[in-house]
Design a protein around this motif. Sequence first.
Motif, PDB file in Angstrom:
ATOM      1  N   GLY A   4      -2.468   3.515  -3.023  1.00 44.44           N
ATOM      2  CA  GLY A   4      -1.532   2.460  -3.386  1.00 44.44           C
ATOM      3  C   GLY A   4      -2.161   1.091  -3.288  1.00 44.44           C
ATOM      4  O   GLY A   4      -1.499   0.071  -3.445  1.00 44.44           O
TER       5      GLY A   4
ATOM      6  N   GLY B 275       6.564   8.898  -6.230  1.00 48.21           N
ATOM      7  CA  GLY B 275       5.846   7.640  -6.350  1.00 48.21           C
ATOM      8  C   GLY B 275       5.496   7.403  -7.804  1.00 48.21           C
ATOM      9  O   GLY B 275       5.039   8.316  -8.496  1.00 48.21           O
TER      10      GLY B 275
ATOM     11  N   TYR C 279      -3.364   5.209  -9.192  1.00 50.72           N
ATOM     12  CA  TYR C 279      -2.820   4.049  -8.483  1.00 50.72           C
ATOM     13  C   TYR C 279      -1.306   4.258  -8.421  1.00 50.72           C
ATOM     14  O   TYR C 279      -0.622   4.287  -9.442  1.00 50.72           O
ATOM     15  N   ILE C 280      -0.785   4.454  -7.206  1.00 50.01           N
ATOM     16  CA  ILE C 280       0.602   4.826  -6.993  1.00 50.01           C
ATOM     17  C   ILE C 280       1.358   3.688  -6.316  1.00 50.01           C
ATOM     18  O   ILE C 280       0.946   3.202  -5.256  1.00 50.01           O
ATOM     19  N   GLU C 281       2.471   3.303  -6.892  1.00 43.14           N
ATOM     20  CA  GLU C 281       3.296   2.234  -6.336  1.00 43.14           C
ATOM     21  C   GLU C 281       3.797   2.619  -4.931  1.00 43.14           C
ATOM     22  O   GLU C 281       4.369   3.692  -4.738  1.00 43.14           O
TER      23      GLU C 281
ATOM     24  N   LEU D 115       2.334   3.599  -2.216  1.00 41.93           N
ATOM     25  CA  LEU D 115       1.625   4.573  -1.375  1.00 41.93           C
ATOM     26  C   LEU D 115       0.822   3.823  -0.323  1.00 41.93           C
ATOM     27  O   LEU D 115       0.052   2.916  -0.645  1.00 41.93           O
ATOM     28  N   ASN D 116       0.995   4.189   0.931  1.00 45.93           N
ATOM     29  CA  ASN D 116       0.368   3.458   2.040  1.00 45.93           C
ATOM     30  C   ASN D 116      -0.948   4.051   2.514  1.00 45.93           C
ATOM     31  O   ASN D 116      -1.539   3.537   3.467  1.00 45.93           O
TER      32      ASN D 116
END
Length: 153
Positions: free
Chosen positions: A16, A40, A61-63, A65-66
């Motif tokens: 993310g 996600g 690329y994931i919104e 994601l930590n």
Amino acid sequence: MQQWYLDSGCSKHMTGDKSKFLSISFKQEGHVTYGDNNKGKILGRGSIGDKDILIIHDVLYIEGLNHNLLSISKLCDKGYQVIFKTNSCEICLPNTKEVMLIGKRINNVYLLDISSPCSIGYLLSKHDESWLWHRRIAHIIELRTNKDIIEVM
């Protein structure tokens, strides 16, 4: 530092953190579903790593994601061998079975730092006398030659 978790439940490499990418194409491609059934949003895909040492392609690329996740199954699908040990893990090249990366086990999770020369010390040729000399006197050298580039698709 680029700390990445090795994840056996993850079907794709993903993060993310937009700053981890060497290159990225922004395109909404749907969603990924997490183990708890939350979703996600996929905002793009690209390549991560160090352009002079290690490049891993096709990272989502994931919104929101930590964490930074490397898919064990995706590595295995490309022919890499992933060997888990009590305190570490090794990722070996498909053809030669030489160790490419070494991860550390921390709190029952295996982590790789793909930006650290210590994690990729095995990428140097065994015939490189300067590496052997530095290794004998316990110096860590920075690996920055084009011949040492490894690409993971």
